[in-house]
Structures are given as C-alpha cells and as structure tokens.
Design a protein around this motif. Sequence first.
Motif, PDB file in Angstrom:
ATOM      1  N   GLU A  14      16.303  95.590  54.413  1.00 45.49           N
ATOM      2  CA  GLU A  14      17.477  94.823  53.965  1.00 45.49           C
ATOM      3  C   GLU A  14      18.534  95.857  54.213  1.00 45.49           C
ATOM      4  O   GLU A  14      19.021  96.396  55.325  1.00 45.49           O
ATOM      5  N   LEU A  15      19.345  93.830  54.444  1.00 51.07           N
ATOM      6  CA  LEU A  15      20.999  94.240  55.332  1.00 51.07           C
ATOM      7  C   LEU A  15      21.510  93.945  53.444  1.00 51.07           C
ATOM      8  O   LEU A  15      21.207  92.470  53.268  1.00 51.07           O
ATOM      9  N   ASN A  16      22.557  94.823  53.187  1.00 53.31           N
ATOM     10  CA  ASN A  16      23.549  94.720  52.519  1.00 53.31           C
ATOM     11  C   ASN A  16      25.264  94.539  53.095  1.00 53.31           C
ATOM     12  O   ASN A  16      25.192  95.247  52.962  1.00 53.31           O
ATOM     13  N   LEU A  17      25.245  93.565  53.028  1.00 52.88           N
ATOM     14  CA  LEU A  17      26.644  93.871  53.204  1.00 52.88           C
ATOM     15  C   LEU A  17      27.788  93.240  52.097  1.00 52.88           C
ATOM     16  O   LEU A  17      28.503  92.506  52.786  1.00 52.88           O
ATOM     17  N   LEU A  57      17.459  86.481  48.773  1.00 51.50           N
ATOM     18  CA  LEU A  57      18.256  86.050  49.882  1.00 51.50           C
ATOM     19  C   LEU A  57      19.148  85.736  48.401  1.00 51.50           C
ATOM     20  O   LEU A  57      19.558  84.488  48.188  1.00 51.50           O
ATOM     21  N   ASN A  58      20.194  86.770  49.615  1.00 51.63           N
ATOM     22  CA  ASN A  58      21.584  86.337  48.352  1.00 51.63           C
ATOM     23  C   ASN A  58      22.998  85.976  49.021  1.00 51.63           C
ATOM     24  O   ASN A  58      23.062  87.055  50.054  1.00 51.63           O
ATOM     25  N   VAL A  59      23.621  84.992  49.236  1.00 51.31           N
ATOM     26  CA  VAL A  59      24.360  84.481  50.025  1.00 51.31           C
ATOM     27  C   VAL A  59      25.497  84.547  49.691  1.00 51.31           C
ATOM     28  O   VAL A  59      26.878  83.225  49.430  1.00 51.31           O
ATOM     29  N   SER A  60      25.612  84.646  47.778  1.00 51.99           N
ATOM     30  CA  SER A  60      26.299  83.813  46.797  1.00 51.99           C
ATOM     31  C   SER A  60      28.062  83.943  47.371  1.00 51.99           C
ATOM     32  O   SER A  60      28.568  85.125  47.971  1.00 51.99           O
ATOM     33  N   GLN A  99      13.371  92.322  54.268  1.00 53.65           N
ATOM     34  CA  GLN A  99      12.589  92.264  52.687  1.00 53.65           C
ATOM     35  C   GLN A  99      14.235  91.095  52.019  1.00 53.65           C
ATOM     36  O   GLN A  99      13.687  90.402  50.923  1.00 53.65           O
ATOM     37  N   THR A 100      15.666  91.512  52.441  1.00 48.44           N
ATOM     38  CA  THR A 100      16.560  91.121  50.705  1.00 48.44           C
ATOM     39  C   THR A 100      17.677  91.337  52.388  1.00 48.44           C
ATOM     40  O   THR A 100      18.086  91.618  53.206  1.00 48.44           O
ATOM     41  N   LEU A 101      18.045  90.593  52.229  1.00 45.23           N
ATOM     42  CA  LEU A 101      19.494  89.450  53.314  1.00 45.23           C
ATOM     43  C   LEU A 101      20.191  89.352  51.815  1.00 45.23           C
ATOM     44  O   LEU A 101      20.183  88.427  51.107  1.00 45.23           O
ATOM     45  N   ASN A 102      21.906  90.575  52.034  1.00 48.27           N
ATOM     46  CA  ASN A 102      22.323  89.765  50.782  1.00 48.27           C
ATOM     47  C   ASN A 102      23.772  90.344  51.143  1.00 48.27           C
ATOM     48  O   ASN A 102      24.634  91.102  52.166  1.00 48.27           O
ATOM     49  N   LEU A 103      24.781  89.398  51.398  1.00 53.58           N
ATOM     50  CA  LEU A 103      25.509  88.885  52.450  1.00 53.58           C
ATOM     51  C   LEU A 103      27.000  88.108  51.637  1.00 53.58           C
ATOM     52  O   LEU A 103      27.610  87.924  51.740  1.00 53.58           O
ATOM     53  N   SER A 104      26.793  88.359  50.395  1.00 55.90           N
ATOM     54  CA  SER A 104      27.593  88.771  49.189  1.00 55.90           C
ATOM     55  C   SER A 104      28.897  88.509  48.915  1.00 55.90           C
ATOM     56  O   SER A 104      28.730  89.955  49.658  1.00 55.90           O
ATOM     57  N   PHE A 105      29.859  87.498  48.964  1.00 61.19           N
ATOM     58  CA  PHE A 105      31.057  87.963  48.689  1.00 61.19           C
ATOM     59  C   PHE A 105      32.088  88.653  49.941  1.00 61.19           C
ATOM     60  O   PHE A 105      32.268  89.734  50.316  1.00 61.19           O
ATOM     61  N   ASN A 106      31.880  87.162  50.900  1.00 71.04           N
ATOM     62  CA  ASN A 106      32.651  87.321  51.993  1.00 71.04           C
ATOM     63  C   ASN A 106      32.791  86.432  51.861  1.00 71.04           C
ATOM     64  O   ASN A 106      33.709  85.540  50.896  1.00 71.04           O
ATOM     65  N   ASN A 107      33.539  85.989  53.017  1.00 73.98           N
ATOM     66  CA  ASN A 107      34.300  84.688  53.546  1.00 73.98           C
ATOM     67  C   ASN A 107      33.882  83.822  55.081  1.00 73.98           C
ATOM     68  O   ASN A 107      34.279  83.426  55.812  1.00 73.98           O
ATOM     69  N   LEU A 108      31.978  84.034  54.570  1.00 74.64           N
ATOM     70  CA  LEU A 108      31.403  83.080  55.777  1.00 74.64           C
ATOM     71  C   LEU A 108      31.412  81.464  55.316  1.00 74.64           C
ATOM     72  O   LEU A 108      31.437  81.164  54.313  1.00 74.64           O
ATOM     73  N   ASN A 118       6.715  81.176  50.918  1.00 74.21           N
ATOM     74  CA  ASN A 118       6.198  81.269  49.947  1.00 74.21           C
ATOM     75  C   ASN A 118       6.501  82.453  49.453  1.00 74.21           C
ATOM     76  O   ASN A 118       5.814  83.304  47.901  1.00 74.21           O
ATOM     77  N   SER A 119       7.776  83.072  49.929  1.00 75.10           N
ATOM     78  CA  SER A 119       7.897  85.250  49.497  1.00 75.10           C
ATOM     79  C   SER A 119       9.162  85.545  49.072  1.00 75.10           C
ATOM     80  O   SER A 119       8.909  85.755  48.008  1.00 75.10           O
ATOM     81  N   LEU A 120       9.623  84.049  48.504  1.00 75.25           N
ATOM     82  CA  LEU A 120      10.754  84.634  48.000  1.00 75.25           C
ATOM     83  C   LEU A 120      11.351  84.754  46.767  1.00 75.25           C
ATOM     84  O   LEU A 120      10.171  84.110  45.850  1.00 75.25           O
ATOM     85  N   VAL A 121      11.479  85.928  46.332  1.00 72.34           N
ATOM     86  CA  VAL A 121      11.515  85.839  44.178  1.00 72.34           C
ATOM     87  C   VAL A 121      13.024  85.917  43.688  1.00 72.34           C
ATOM     88  O   VAL A 121      13.116  85.199  42.707  1.00 72.34           O
ATOM     89  N   LEU A 122      14.231  85.532  44.546  1.00 69.20           N
ATOM     90  CA  LEU A 122      15.149  85.899  44.224  1.00 69.20           C
ATOM     91  C   LEU A 122      16.097  84.876  45.761  1.00 69.20           C
ATOM     92  O   LEU A 122      15.664  85.766  46.738  1.00 69.20           O
ATOM     93  N   LEU A 123      16.399  83.612  45.021  1.00 64.16           N
ATOM     94  CA  LEU A 123      17.653  82.554  45.801  1.00 64.16           C
ATOM     95  C   LEU A 123      19.103  82.827  45.252  1.00 64.16           C
ATOM     96  O   LEU A 123      18.701  81.918  44.224  1.00 64.16           O
ATOM     97  N   ASP A 124      19.990  82.956  45.842  1.00 71.30           N
ATOM     98  CA  ASP A 124      21.325  82.766  45.195  1.00 71.30           C
ATOM     99  C   ASP A 124      22.273  82.592  46.137  1.00 71.30           C
ATOM    100  O   ASP A 124      22.808  82.841  46.844  1.00 71.30           O
TER     101      ASP A 124
END
Length: 990
Positions: A80-83, A129-132, A103-112, A148-154
């Motif tokens: 998990e990478l949660n930033l 995958l959350n890059v919102s 398994q989890t990549l969350n880069l939301s609420f940044n300035n990417l 075929n593995s994604l459960v959440l896409l944001d």
Amino acid sequence: MRQGEFQWLRRRCLLLAAAMMVQWCAGVMVPMSDDVLGLMAFKAGLHDPTEALRSWREDDASPCAWAGIVCDRVTGRVSELNLVGFSLIGQIGRGLIKLDELQTLNLSFNNLTGSIDAEVARLPMLRKLNVSNNQLNGVITPLFMNNNSLVLLDLSNNAMTGPMAEDFFTSCQSLVSLYLVGNSLNGSIPASVGSCFQLTDLSLAHNLLSGEIPGELGQLPNLVDIDLSHNMLTGTIPAELGALKSLTSLSLMDNKLTGSIPAQLSNCGGMLAMDVSQNSLSGTLPPELQSLTSLALLNGRNNMLTGDFPPWLGHLNRLQVLDFATNRFTGAVPTSLGQLQVLQVLDLSGNLLLGTIPVDIGSCMRLQSLDLSNNNLTGSIPPELLALNVQFLNVAGNGFTGNFPAVGPGDCPFLQFLDVSENNLEGPLLPQIGQCSNLVAVNFSGNGFSSFIPAELGNLASLTLLDLSNNAMYGVIPPSLGSAARLTVLDLHRNKLGGVIPFQLGSCSALAFLNLAQNLLNGPMPGTLTNLTSLAFLDLSSNNLTGDIPPGFENMKSLQKVNISFNHLTGPIPNSGAFSNPSEVSGNPGLCGNLIGVACPPGTPKPIVLNPNSTSLVHVKREIVLSISAIIAISAAAVIAVGVILVTVLNIRAQTRAQRNARRGIESVPQSPSNEHLSLGRLVLYKLPQKANNQDWLAGSAQALLNKHDEIGRGGFGTVYRAILPDGNIVAVKKLLVSSLVKTQEEFEREVNLLGKISHQNLVTLQGYYWTSQLQLLVYDYVPNGNLYRRLHERRDGEPPLRWEDRFKIALGTALGLGHLHHGCHPQVIHYNLKSTNILLSHNNVVRISDYGLAKLLPALDSYVMSSKFQSALGYMAPEFACPSLRITEKCDVYGFGVLLLELVTGRRPVEYMEDDVVILCDHVRALLEEGRPLSCVDSHMNSYPEDEVLPVIKLGLICTSHVPSNRPSMEEVVQILELIRPILNARGT
C-alpha cells in the motif's frame, strides 16, 4: 526536450546514482530492492514542499518504515502506498511499476500533473487506485483496459478528457466502485457498463457526457448509488433502472432528460434519495412511486411536470426534503402533506397551485423552510405556520387576503426570514410581530396593510431588512426603529405616513438604504441622518418636508444617491456627488445652487468646490503601487457602500420579485412560436459555416430555449443555453431578456457587429447573432469548465482550492482581456458588468471573459439598467454607477477588477452576511492594512503562498477600488504592474 524536463531527469539520475554509490561504499552486498528503487525514482520526480517524504532514504534496505508505506507481513513487499494530502507537486513517475505487489495506490488531494502511465494503472495486483483531486490530464480510454483486479477506481476532480471507448468496461468484472466525477469526459456512456456485475457505486457527475443513459445499467444487481448529474445526457430515464433492487440513491440533476419519470422506479424499494431536478421532464408524477416509503429526499424542481400535485406524497412519511419548485403543477396543496412529521424543507414555489394553504401543514413540526411563493394561492395565511420551527417562510406573489395572523406566546421561535409581499393582505400589523425575536428580514410590501407601524419592531435586535412599502400604513414612523442597530434597509415608501422623520433614525449605524418617498411626512430633514456613515441611498421625495438641507451631507463619503424632489425645502444644495441630478432636487422652488443654475442669495454659504483636475491625485496614483502609507491615505476616503444596498436588495427584498419577473419575461414570449414566424428573423454567423440548415437549427433551438431546454446559466442580461450546430460545433447561446429594452434592429446589429470583430485569447468570442422583433440571441464560443465564482466559492466535495500560481494566472489573464477591450478596440469597449461569474475558465485555468459590452444593447444606462441588470454585479460596482451625473468610463471596469483581485487573494465574496454584520470586502481588507496585518486576509485554504507576491497584489486591488476614479490606474498600467510581479514567479520555476 524542455529545460524543466531535462532538470527533472538529471536530478532523478543523480539521486539514483548516489543511492547506489552509498550502498556500494558501505559494503552492502545485496542490490537496492525493487521497492526502494522504484519509490526513490518516484520521489525524484516530485517536489515535496512540506517534507512529508523526509523519512524516505535511499540507504534503507526496506521502505516499510517510510511515511505512507504499508508492507505485507509475509513477503515484506510494499502492498500500500498512501500519500493522501501530502501537498506533493509533480508527475506520477514510472518508478512505481517496480512495485509489482502493490495493491492500494492512493495519491489523492495533491498537486500532481501530467498523465497516468498505463503500466502503473495495470500493475498486476493493484486493487484500489485513487488519484482524485489532483490536476491530472490525458485521455482516459487506454488507461484501464485489461485490468482484471481493480476493485476501486477514483479519478475524480482532475482534467481527464476524451470519450470512454465502447469496450472501456470489458475488464471490469471485479470493479465495485467507479468515481470519475469532475473531469472533462465527453461522448456517451458505453453500453459495456452492463458487464460490471460487481459494481455498487457509479459516479460520473460533472463531466460533458452526452447521449442516452444506457439501459444496461439495469443489469447490475448490486448497484447502490448512481450519480450522473451535471452532464449533457439526453433521452429518457431508462425504465430498466427499476430492476435495481439495491438502489438507494439516484441523481440525474442538471441534464437534458425528457419524457416522464418511469413508473418502474417504484420497484427500487430501498431508494433513499431521488434527484431529477433541472431537466425537461414532463408528464405527471406516476402514482406507483408512493411505494418508495424509504425516500428521504425527492427533488424534481425546474422541470415541466404537470397535473394536480399528488396527495399520495403525504404518505412518504420519511421525507425530509420535498422540492418541486418551478414546474407546472396545478390543483391544491394537499392536506396529506401534514403527515410528513420529519419534513424539513418544502418548496413548491413557481407553480400554478390554487386554493388555500392547508392548516395541516402546521403539523410538520420539524419544518425549517417553507416556500409557496409565486403560485395562485388564495385565502388567509394559517396561524399554525407561525407556530412551527420554520426559519424561512415565503408566501410572496400569491393572492392571499385577510389579516396577517396574530402571533401568540411561543409562536415563531426560530423565524428569521418572512416574506408575504405582493399579495392582497389587509388590516393592521399587530404589535405581537415583535415577539418573533430572531427576525432578520421582514417583507410586507405590495399589500393593503393599514395601521400604525408597530413600535415593537424596533426591539428586533437582529433585524436587517424592513420593507413595508406599497401599503396604506398611517401614523408616524416609530422612533423606536432607531434602536434596530443592525437595520440595513428600511423601505416605507408609498404609504400614508405623516409627522416628522424621527431623529432617532440617525442611530441606525448600519443603515445603507432609506426610502421614505411618497408619504405625507412634514417638518425638516433631521440633521442626525448625516451620522449614518454607511448610508448610500436616501429617497425622501414626494413629501411635505420644509427647511434647509442640513449641513454635513457633503461630508458623507458613503452617500451615493439622494432624491429630495417635490418637497418644500429651501436653501443651498450641498456640493456633493450624491446631489448630482437636477431632477432629484426638482419641485423645491426654494432651493438654490450650481446644480440647478440658481444663485443663492448673498450671505448664503457657498458649497465647497474641489478641483477635479488636481495633479496631486494622479501623482498619488503613480507612486502608491508599493506604498502602504499611501494606500491607507486613499482607503480612509473610500467607503464602498453600494454593495451593502445591492446585497440586501438582491438577497432579501428582490429575491421573489426577480424570480417572478423572470417567469413573466418567459411568459411574455409565445410558448410555441411557429417556424414560419421564426424564419422571418435574421441569422448571422461570423466565423462558422452559414449552412442552409443553420436556419432550421436556430428555429428548433429557439423553441427549445423557450421551454428552458439546455439552460446552463442566467445573468443580468439574459439566459444562456448550450446548443449544437448542424456541423457538430458546440456553442453557447444567450437569449436577451426584456426584449422591449433592446435597441432597434439597425442599432442592435451595429453594436453586435462591433463586438463580433473582437478577438483575444482571454475573451469569449462572439460567433454571431439572431434577430426578430420578439427574440434576440447571441451565439458565443462554449467554455465548458465553469467560472471563477464556482472555483472560489462553490467547490465540490474534495475539490482542491486554487493554488496561488493559478490565482495569479487568472488575475493576469483577466487584466489582459480587459486591457484589450479598453486599449485594443476602436471604439473602446467597456465591460460594465465585471464579476467572478463572468470570468470563465477553460482548460488549465485560461481566462475567457464573457458578457462584455452588452450594456450597449440597451437604450441607455438608466435607472432600469441599474436596478435590473446590475443587481447581480454585487459588490463590484464602482460608486459612480449610482451617480447619474458622473460619466461611466473604463475606470468602472478597473474598480470591478480590483474587487476581483481581492476576491482571488482572500477567497471571500465581495459582500458577505455574517451573523452580526455585513462585511464589504474592500473595507475589510483596507482595515486590516491600516492595522498593519494585511496578510491575515489571505485565503486560509491556500497551503502556501509567497508573501512578496501576495502583498503587492493586495495593494493593487485597493488602488483599483479607489473611491476617486482618477486615482485608479488604467488596465495597461495594471498589466505592467502584474508583469513586474511575474518574474518573481518565473524565478521559482513555476
């Protein structure tokens, strides 16, 4: 390769080389792990202003102790990478492909920024995958195929573009939650969405999606939440949605849907919220929907629903919000609504309802807002309504008769806003109204009330607006009103009031609007009125006032407009900008002064005359740009009280009248004009192909406009609609309001043709026009990404605030656009209506100014224009707009631009209602500057900002809003000043 990209690549290579050197020199025999290598490469492509990643060190053997990292306990690999919210700037580097067990990549609420690498999106074990809430762009279609593995896409609140290919959803068998809100996706929703059998949450709101809603959504048995709002979807609501037994929330608001609401939705027994507002739905409400007994919210406002308003809605006993405003419902307000014990909001305004208000509504003990305005209701107002916990009660614009109900002990405990204007009420106003101790605004205008004004109204400590105009009130004005310390608007005109104007009104320190015209008042003008430091509008015309005008009016810097005509006043007229229109002092034979060309007798004090051509003012303007002391000197004389009047009149008094006038304006045009009639009009498109079928297109579009189809916004000059030309181009069409005020066809075409020649990257281009005697349309470029007002004041949940760099870019773009209008167009074009809603933002926050020059399409900048067209320019209007004798110049636009600068810096509206006060943004910032703490006004939502840039912008905004027009710089000078600040930005590499 650009220099910035080269520097990024060089830094990344040096960092990786240094990491391997450290390990080699330390005698580490094992190579750097893939996880450490990939994460360090990822970090190398980022700017970390808060040092949130300071724990990431290249000499660590494992990253499992690093901030934002979670490792699998068995394998030790990063899972998990949660930033979230780390304020990171830069791009999502390909180093992440090394994390092949992520398994989890969350880069939301940044300035990417930049795009998402397809290999990162298709990591073999990636489930979430959350890059919102970043600024990512690129085409969405190729990114998520064959995963075929994604459960959440944001991907919400980014700048993703393009259509979703038809096979976009072919690999979504594992997908549970899909959030693509707030992007720029276009095209239709692929029918392949029907293969996402595990999907529970589907949110595609705030995009540019078109086409029909796919019926295949009805094949997804687990769908709980569907949000397709704020798009351009057409067609009908699919009946197949009725098969979704698990559906709890359906939001389709603000689209172009037609047809009726399908009865099959009644099969969604667990539905909690249904919002189909702001479409073009028609027909009746299907009675089958009464089986949705779990509904808490039902919103169908701004459609064309017809039939009698259904009584069965009263059986949905869990309803908290019931809103069907602005439809075409007939019949009576059902008594069954009284059974809704948890109802909090009931809005049926703007319909064709008949009959009386049922007393049963008094049983809705949790009701907080009741709006039945602008219907055809009759009878009396039930006293039971005042015994509720209602805070907002609006029954204006109906045909109610009889007395206003008496207030008993314990009644109206929470009532704040009360509007019964424009009815046929009569009889006395009872003193008990003073028991409603929390009242903020009271509007009884346009009725037949006949009594003394209750003195108890002066006891209302929170009272801000009192409007008793256009009645038959008699007696005297109660001196007790002088105790209403927060009173901002007092309107008593067109009554039968006598006696003198009480001197106690001079104690209403917040009073900005005072209208006592057309009464029977006598005696002198009280000198205490000159104590009202916020007073901007004073109308005492058509009374029997006598004596001299009290000294001191010429020193009232807030006062913008005075009308004392048709009294018996004598003596000299003050030499003040407020006394600038001869017609507003006429009907007083005893007055004298330069304004009316009558010399005052010897011994009469001569008014003070200031030299308007004094060069010292110009010198102050030139030298004040970076001088705090000079700013303070100007600000001491600059009290912008026009905003107080406008905000009060707009938000409280004119709320229902504006709605009613707009409705009447639409009704004044035939609802179904024939194509034969429309074909008599003249269509001109300047730059688009003028194909033969464009005429047919416009005839069809005109019909749609009259039905409010495709409406995307409203402004002071008209309503705007989105339309598609036959060649596929999307345009914005503005239908001008109040056609009787538009000039003749020859004058109209002359002015429009001048606007059509204007071309600038920061201006919305006028593409053409359409003219008939009943209908005038302007065709513009379509700008899809909203306006500055929404980005500053109505940010969506999770949407990041504008960074300082973006705000500065918007300020400079606006200045360049206005500068072109003022200095690059011949003849010069003045905007007249500059405000944040007219600053449209295209991709990457490029400014496109709209609505420029439209005031030239009206016969004159008269009082009608002031009251009707510029009400929405709240707080942006230069003081000279209220002085008919002053020439309206480009310096009015400079004033509005100054307000915009302060709005960008502070994130606050130009005028704001606080709990205890009305805050004018210019005054607020000036006061902070005088106190030596100007940066305390900066928007707290900006994580970081350079003080050496923000402070000069604040100063520039205050100079532009100077009370004296000649002290304001030109837009050319404004651009030069901003460009002096811009190298500071460039030096930082931003």
